[in-house]
Structures are given as structure tokens and as C-alpha cells.
Write a protein that holds these residues in place. Structure first.
Motif, PDB file in Angstrom:
ATOM      1  N   ARG A  76     -16.748  89.382   3.724  1.00  0.00           N
ATOM      2  CA  ARG A  76     -18.197  89.449   3.496  1.00  0.00           C
ATOM      3  C   ARG A  76     -18.811  88.065   3.363  1.00  0.00           C
ATOM      4  O   ARG A  76     -19.937  87.834   3.806  1.00  0.00           O
ATOM      5  N   TYR A  77     -18.088  87.115   2.758  1.00  0.00           N
ATOM      6  CA  TYR A  77     -18.626  85.768   2.603  1.00  0.00           C
ATOM      7  C   TYR A  77     -18.664  85.045   3.954  1.00  0.00           C
ATOM      8  O   TYR A  77     -19.643  84.374   4.273  1.00  0.00           O
ATOM      9  N   ARG A  78     -17.596  85.187   4.730  1.00  0.00           N
ATOM     10  CA  ARG A  78     -17.595  84.582   6.059  1.00  0.00           C
ATOM     11  C   ARG A  78     -18.658  85.211   6.943  1.00  0.00           C
ATOM     12  O   ARG A  78     -19.307  84.527   7.738  1.00  0.00           O
ATOM     13  N   MET A  79     -18.840  86.523   6.800  1.00  0.00           N
ATOM     14  CA  MET A  79     -19.863  87.199   7.584  1.00  0.00           C
ATOM     15  C   MET A  79     -21.258  86.719   7.201  1.00  0.00           C
ATOM     16  O   MET A  79     -22.110  86.511   8.065  1.00  0.00           O
ATOM     17  N   CYS A  80     -21.510  86.553   5.905  1.00  0.00           N
ATOM     18  CA  CYS A  80     -22.823  86.063   5.466  1.00  0.00           C
ATOM     19  C   CYS A  80     -23.094  84.664   6.006  1.00  0.00           C
ATOM     20  O   CYS A  80     -24.207  84.376   6.471  1.00  0.00           O
ATOM     21  N   ILE A  81     -22.076  83.786   5.945  1.00  0.00           N
ATOM     22  CA  ILE A  81     -22.246  82.436   6.487  1.00  0.00           C
ATOM     23  C   ILE A  81     -22.559  82.490   7.978  1.00  0.00           C
ATOM     24  O   ILE A  81     -23.453  81.794   8.479  1.00  0.00           O
ATOM     25  N   TYR A  82     -21.828  83.351   8.700  1.00  0.00           N
ATOM     26  CA  TYR A  82     -22.045  83.446  10.149  1.00  0.00           C
ATOM     27  C   TYR A  82     -23.457  83.924  10.447  1.00  0.00           C
ATOM     28  O   TYR A  82     -24.139  83.367  11.326  1.00  0.00           O
TER      29      TYR A  82
END
Length: 384
Positions: free
Chosen positions: A186-192
Motif C-alpha cells: 500500500r505504501y509503494r502503491m501510494c508513492i507510485y
């Protein structure tokens, strides 16, 4: 590969009861490989064609029927393959809950609108700044590829094969999010998506400032800008619908949200033998950098990305203790070897265990060497 999958599927229907499981899992593994190859092929072919077609439409300020049909087909194929691969991957993993058809449809809509916004923004910018668009695409691809490499994925068996695979996945990251690593996605997705939103806004704003007023009216330009923003907003909306209501592991927010199917293993029943099988067959866990160094992994789910779905464990009291069956001994401590070795062992053991289960109805057992302990640790986990 398609013919082989059909053959294995027919064999899983025609064979005797104790052989059906063998052919069924071989069919599921083959189907997952096909979906992965189709996914890469779709983004290497349909995605560039979609941007080119949309850019020509913007420059000509007109849409031919066949152009619109072709662009729509390319867009649907991109969203379809992402959702299809995720569903087939979950169906082929015993340690993952299956994705419902409602979840697959919502995931198609999620990727459909986010990819549409991305492609329209690319087409608008490319219709005015062709050279700078090429520079932007190459820069974004390099950044995404290095980001994926830093994540230490373990899809291939050698380091250089893994880098080539990451370079191909970097092309997918030009258009949409694709999870290739275990952990807190979820954190990597938010950054992306923050990066994607910023890029879409910048590309669309630059086009709006420099577009050709002679071929495109201000009203049409405003409609295109609204199409980019509303499409991206709809995609993010369906993404929240999927994770909050239709995710196979349960809702992201709520009393049952936790990311894992089971936080702790159920306590064994009193008096149960120490060598009884107390868990269903499942895949070998992947090795992460933190686990190799002895640090606990930071993850959103209990299992890595490329493994197999588990059934709900039956209470030990309901199982009849079984100690018979072949034993496969691994002279390595579990989760303490490099990722490519783990993948190599996983693939070889999968074929061995399927062959053993084809010849015998009993489930093979695995023995791992335990560091610091004189006797071996017995674990009932397989790769089927």
C-alpha cells in the motif's frame, strides 16, 4: 502452452481421483505462466499503440470509427490482462484466498480508468512535444526500473535474468501499478500514484498552455483536461472499492482488517503426536533482504507474491495423524539462503513433489536443517 494447458485440464477431468490433483495443479501453474507472458506482451504491444492512436486523434482533432474501436480494444485488453493475471495467480496459489468475479470486475475498472487517464495525458503531451515526450518516457522507465531493482524481486533464478525482468516490468510501470514484491504494497502503491498524478497534471498542463488553437477549440481542450482528471479520479475510486470491500483477504479498514489470513498458527490439540501433519500443503516462502540479515520482514501480507493459495486449516483434532509418505531433506536452513536459490529449489521441488504425489496418494514431507540444533526440524510444507 495453450494446448498443453487444455491437455492438462482434460487429464484432470479424465484421470482417477488420486491423479486429478496432480494434473489440476500442473494446469494451474501453466495457466499462471501463460497469463504472465500475455501480460508482458500486451504492455509491450497494445500500450504503445494506444498512445500513438490517441496522439494521432488529438493532432487531427477527429476520431474515425475504426480508430476509436481499435483504441478502445487496446485499452480494455490492458486492463483485462492485469486483472486476469491477478486472478489466475491467486487461483494457482494455495496460500492465497481466491479473487471473486466481483473483485476482478472492479479491478478491471480500476486499471481501465487509471490507464485511460495516463494514455490520454501521454497523447496530449506527445501531440505537441514529440522529442521531450521520448525523453520523459525513457527517464520515467529508468527511474521505475531502478526502483524495482532496489526492491530485490526474486522472480528469476539468476541476477542478470532478474534485472532483465525488472526492465520489462519497468515498461508496465510507465502506464499502471503492478505489484512484484512482497511487503507493504500500500505504501509503494501510494508513492507510485502520487508520482503518476503529478506527471499527469504536469503533462496535461503543458499541453493546455501550448496546444494548437487553430485545430483545437478551447472547449474541446477543456473537455480533454476534464477527461484526464475525471478518469484518474474514477480509477482511484474503484481502487478503494476493491481494497475496502472486495479484497480476497478482507477489507483494508475495519475490525477484520489485518492483511494476513492467519496471524498465528492454531495451537495443537493436547495429546497430538509431534510428527502429525497439522497444516495443508503450501509453497516455500520467499527470502527477503531483512530475513537474510535476521531482521523481521515488513509486509502487508503473510505470504510473498509468487506462491500458492491455502485452504482454511482443519483443526488438528479432526485430522488423522499420518507419518507415512516420502521425505525430502534439504540441507539448508529455512529462509536463510539467497532468493535465486530459493526460487531454484522451489521450482525443482514442485516438479519432484508432483511426481511423487502422482505415484502415491500420500503427501511428501520436507525436512530443513536447523542452525544451532543438533537434530533436524521437521516441517510439513510442500510446493504443490
Amino acid at each position: 502452452r495453450y494446448l498443453r494447458t487444455l491437455y492438462l485440464g482434460l487429464q484432470s477431468r479424465w484421470q482417477a481421483e488420486h491423479r486429478r490433483r496432480h494434473f489440476y495443479w500442473r494446469m494451474m501453474f501453466e495457466s499462471a505462466d501463460i497469463s504472465m507472458l500475455r501480460l508482458l506482451e500486451t504492455f509491450l504491444k497494445s500500450a504503445p499503440q494506444l498512445v500513438l492512436q490517441l496522439s494521432i486523434m488529438v493532432q487531427q482533432n477527429s476520431i474515425e470509427p475504426l480508430q476509436g474501436l481499435s483504441a478502445s480494444a487496446s485499452l480494455v485488453s490492458l486492463a483485462w490482462m492485469i486483472a486476469s493475471y491477478q486472478k489466475v495467480l491467486r487461483d494457482s496459489r494455495e496460500d492465497k484466498m481466491p479473487m471473486s468475479y466481483k473483485g476482478a470486475i472492479v479491478q478491471i475498472l480500476w486499471h481501465l480508468f487509471t490507464i485511460a487517464a495516463r494514455a490520454i495525458a501521454f497523447a496530449l503531451f506527445a501531440s505537441v512535444f514529440q522529442l521531450y515526450f521520448g525523453i520523459f518516457i525513457v527517464t520515467h522507465w529508468c527511474i521505475m526500473t531502478f526502483w524495482i531493482i532496489q526492491g530485490e524481486t526474486d522472480f528469476c533464478m539468476s541476477k542478470w535474468e532478474e534485472i532483465i525482468y525488472n526492465m520489462v516490468v519497468g515498461i508496465i510501470y510507465i502506464f499502471c501499478w503492478f505489484n512484484v514484491k512482497e511487503g507493504r504494497s500500500r505504501y509503494r502503491m501510494c508513492i507510485y500514484y502520487v508520482i503518476t498524478l503529478s506527471e499527469n497534471a504536469a503533462l496535461t498542463a503543458l499541453w493546455f498552455l501550448y496546444y494548437n488553437r487553430e485545430t483545437t477549440s478551447d472547449f474541446d481542450a477543456l473537455i480533454l483536461v476534464c477527461a484526464v482528471s475525471s478518469s484518474f479520479a474514477l480509477g482511484i475510486f474503484f481502487m478503494f472499492i476493491y481494497y475496502c470491500l472486495l479484497h480476497p483477504n478482507g477489507p483494508m479498514f475495519g475490525p477484520h482488517a489485518g492483511g494476513c489470513i492467519f496471524r498465528q498458527q492454531p495451537a495443537p490439540a493436547p495429546g497430538s503426536p509431534a510428527d502429525a501433519i497439522t497444516s495443508p500443503p503450501r509453497s516455500l516462502p520467499r527470502t527477503t533482504g531483512g530475513e537474510r540479515e535476521g531482521a523481521p520482514g515488513d509486509r502487508d501480507s503473510c505470504v510473498p507474491v509468487f506462491q500458492v493459495r491455502p485452504c482454511a486449516p482443519t483443526p488438528p483434532a479432526a485430522r488423522a495423524p499420518r507419518t507415512e509418505g516420502p521425505v525430502i531433506r534439504i540441507d539448508l536452513p529455512r529462509k536463510k539462503y539467497p532468493a535465486w536459490d530459493a526460487h531454484f529449489i522451489d521450482r525443482r521441488l514442485r516438479k519432484t513433489i508432483l511426481a511423487l504425489e502422482y505415484a502415491s496418494p500420500t503427501t511428501p514431507r520436507l525436512q530443513y536443517r536447523t542452525a544451532g540444533v543438533s537434530q533436524e526440524l521437521l516441517e510439513y510444507e510442500t510446493t504443490v
